[in-house]
Design a protein around this motif. Structure first.
Motif, PDB file in Angstrom:
ATOM      1  N   ASP A  95      11.314  10.787  -8.289  1.00  0.00           N
ATOM      2  CA  ASP A  95      11.376  12.257  -8.143  1.00  0.00           C
ATOM      3  C   ASP A  95      11.837  12.649  -6.741  1.00  0.00           C
ATOM      4  N   LYS A 118       0.722   2.455  -6.994  1.00  0.00           N
ATOM      5  CA  LYS A 118       0.140   1.642  -8.074  1.00  0.00           C
ATOM      6  C   LYS A 118      -0.985   2.401  -8.796  1.00  0.00           C
ATOM      7  N   SER A 165       0.835  -1.189   0.000  1.00  0.00           N
ATOM      8  CA  SER A 165       0.000   0.000   0.000  1.00  0.00           C
ATOM      9  C   SER A 165       0.879   1.251   0.000  1.00  0.00           C
ATOM     10  N   GLU A 176      -3.970  13.406  -6.119  1.00  0.00           N
ATOM     11  CA  GLU A 176      -3.851  12.698  -4.841  1.00  0.00           C
ATOM     12  C   GLU A 176      -4.994  11.682  -4.736  1.00  0.00           C
ATOM     13  N   THR A 199      -6.631   2.205  -2.431  1.00  0.00           N
ATOM     14  CA  THR A 199      -7.607   1.418  -3.192  1.00  0.00           C
ATOM     15  C   THR A 199      -8.366   0.469  -2.261  1.00  0.00           C
ATOM     16  N   GLY A 240      -3.058  -2.699  -1.880  1.00  0.00           N
ATOM     17  CA  GLY A 240      -1.886  -3.263  -1.215  1.00  0.00           C
ATOM     18  C   GLY A 240      -2.136  -3.641   0.233  1.00  0.00           C
ATOM     19  N   THR A 270      -1.609   5.562  -8.758  1.00  0.00           N
ATOM     20  CA  THR A 270      -1.096   6.789  -9.375  1.00  0.00           C
ATOM     21  C   THR A 270      -0.390   6.461 -10.692  1.00  0.00           C
TER      22      THR A 270
HETATM   23  N1  LIG Z   1       6.440  12.011  -4.924  1.00  0.00           N
HETATM   24  C1  LIG Z   1       5.719  11.016  -5.459  1.00  0.00           C
HETATM   25  N2  LIG Z   1       4.586  10.610  -4.859  1.00  0.00           N
HETATM   26  C2  LIG Z   1       3.887   9.592  -5.430  1.00  0.00           C
HETATM   27  C3  LIG Z   1       4.308   8.972  -6.636  1.00  0.00           C
HETATM   28  N3  LIG Z   1       3.407   7.998  -6.940  1.00  0.00           N
HETATM   29  C4  LIG Z   1       2.482   8.020  -5.973  1.00  0.00           C
HETATM   30  N4  LIG Z   1       2.758   8.984  -5.059  1.00  0.00           N
HETATM   31  C5  LIG Z   1       1.993   9.285  -3.844  1.00  0.00           C
HETATM   32  O1  LIG Z   1       2.022   8.139  -3.004  1.00  0.00           O
HETATM   33  C6  LIG Z   1       0.782   8.010  -2.305  1.00  0.00           C
HETATM   34  C7  LIG Z   1       0.180   6.622  -2.532  1.00  0.00           C
HETATM   35  O2  LIG Z   1      -0.155   6.494  -3.922  1.00  0.00           O
HETATM   36  P1  LIG Z   1      -1.253   5.424  -4.420  1.00  0.00           P
HETATM   37  O3  LIG Z   1      -1.180   5.436  -5.904  1.00  0.00           O
HETATM   38  O4  LIG Z   1      -2.564   5.654  -3.787  1.00  0.00           O
HETATM   39  O5  LIG Z   1      -0.632   4.073  -3.838  1.00  0.00           O
HETATM   40  P2  LIG Z   1      -1.186   2.581  -4.037  1.00  0.00           P
HETATM   41  O6  LIG Z   1       0.008   1.722  -4.288  1.00  0.00           O
HETATM   42  O7  LIG Z   1      -2.243   2.556  -5.058  1.00  0.00           O
HETATM   43  O8  LIG Z   1      -1.776   2.240  -2.609  1.00  0.00           O
HETATM   44  P3  LIG Z   1      -2.971   1.166  -2.247  1.00  0.00           P
HETATM   45  O9  LIG Z   1      -4.122   1.473  -3.145  1.00  0.00           O
HETATM   46  O10 LIG Z   1      -3.285   1.385  -0.801  1.00  0.00           O
HETATM   47  O11 LIG Z   1      -2.383  -0.188  -2.473  1.00  0.00           O
HETATM   48  C8  LIG Z   1      -0.105   9.156  -2.788  1.00  0.00           C
HETATM   49  O12 LIG Z   1       0.008  10.214  -1.864  1.00  0.00           O
HETATM   50  C9  LIG Z   1       0.531   9.526  -4.117  1.00  0.00           C
HETATM   51  O13 LIG Z   1       0.290  10.888  -4.456  1.00  0.00           O
HETATM   52  C10 LIG Z   1       5.510   9.432  -7.250  1.00  0.00           C
HETATM   53  O14 LIG Z   1       5.975   8.946  -8.297  1.00  0.00           O
HETATM   54  N5  LIG Z   1       6.171  10.440  -6.614  1.00  0.00           N
END
Ligand SMILES: Nc1nc2c(ncn2[C@@H]2O[C@H](COP(=O)(O)OP(=O)(O)OP(=O)(O)O)[C@@H](O)[C@H]2O)c(=O)[nH]1
Ligand SMILES: [Mg+2]
Length: 211
Positions: free
Chosen positions: A130, A26, A22, A40, A44, A70, A28
């Motif tokens: 980044d 993923k 999590s 933002e 999921t 996740g 994003t």
């Molecule tokens: N700086 C930065 N932040 C990121 C990047 N990708 C995602 N984030 C941030 O990381 C956080 C989690 O992103 P999600 O895409 O929700 O993560 P996830 O893997 O889908 O999480 P689950 O759905 O809980 O499994 C958010 O605040 C995003 O804005 C990135 O490439 N750079």
């Protein structure tokens, strides 16, 4: 990745799956790829999906990309979505070491348990490059892990979109290069892609399909 193609015609339908801890990014990464945007997102709930039409390697492709939660409490549910995937993207966060160690502790084991397709192409993605000043997992560690587990590998940023398209491009090109996966993605079997809880919305939509 090539330009979008008509939503009706395609040569192959591929099922891709995003897995990883999590918060690694993923959803994003998926949004960045399908909508060219960054926003933002909330964690999921269960499983989400998006469709993207692309032209790559001279073929018109329909990509059904499944985005799993996740969080551990959804693990039983998300495991059923590995079935029939032609490509799987394992994501970790280069600024959080536990998301990298969990690749071998959790995610590689999930793949062994639930992936039905032995020829499925795996791609390891180190996200959030980044935030270079906060990096704790080196590129070399990613490369070594990918080599050991037989995965493709890239580092990217879903925020700046660096390498995002390349992740999907490389994975899809490898699938196109694998005859057994191509056979599965051809017209004869494409109707089975939404066997688990079919989405009610149209092809360009996304939605939660977990219940
Ligand atoms: N700086 C930065 N932040 C990121 C990047 N990708 C995602 N984030 C941030 O990381 C956080 C989690 O992103 P999600 O895409 O929700 O993560 P996830 O893997 O889908 O999480 P689950 O759905 O809980 O499994 C958010 O605040 C995003 O804005 C990135 O490439 N750079
Ligand atoms: Mg998510």
């Amino acid at each position: 990745m090539g330009s979008s193609t008509s939503q009706q015609e395609f040569d192959y339908l591929f099922k891709l799956l995003l897995i990883g801890d999590s918060g690694v990014g993923k959803s994003t990464l998926l949004l960045s790829f399908t909508s060219n945007s960054f926003e933002e997102l909330s964690p999921t709930i269960g499983v989400d999906f998006k469709i993207k039409y692309v032209t790559l390697g001279g073929k018109k492709l329909k990509l059904a990309i499944w985005d799993t939660a996740g969080q551990e409490r959804f693990r039983t549910l998300t495991s059923s979505y590995y079935r029939g995937a032609q490509g799987i993207i394992m994501v970790y966060d280069v600024t959080r070491r536990e998301t990298f160690t969990n690749l071998s502790d959790i995610w590689a084991k999930e793949i062994d348990l639930y992936l039905t397709n032995q020829n499925c192409i795996k791609m390891l993605v180190g996200n959030k490059v980044d935030k270079e000043s906060e990096r704790v997992v080196s590129k070399k560690e990613g490369i070594d892990f990918a080599r050991e587990y037989g995965c493709l590998f890239l580092e990217c940023s879903a925020k700046t979109r660096v390498n995002v398209e390349q992740c999907y491009d490389e994975l899809v090109l490898k699938i196109l290069d694998t005859p057994s996966l191509l056979a599965e993605g051809s017209s004869g079997v494409k109707k089975n892609i939404f066997k688990q809880n079919p989405p009610s919305s149209d092809a360009s939509a996304s939605g939660c399909c977990s219940w």
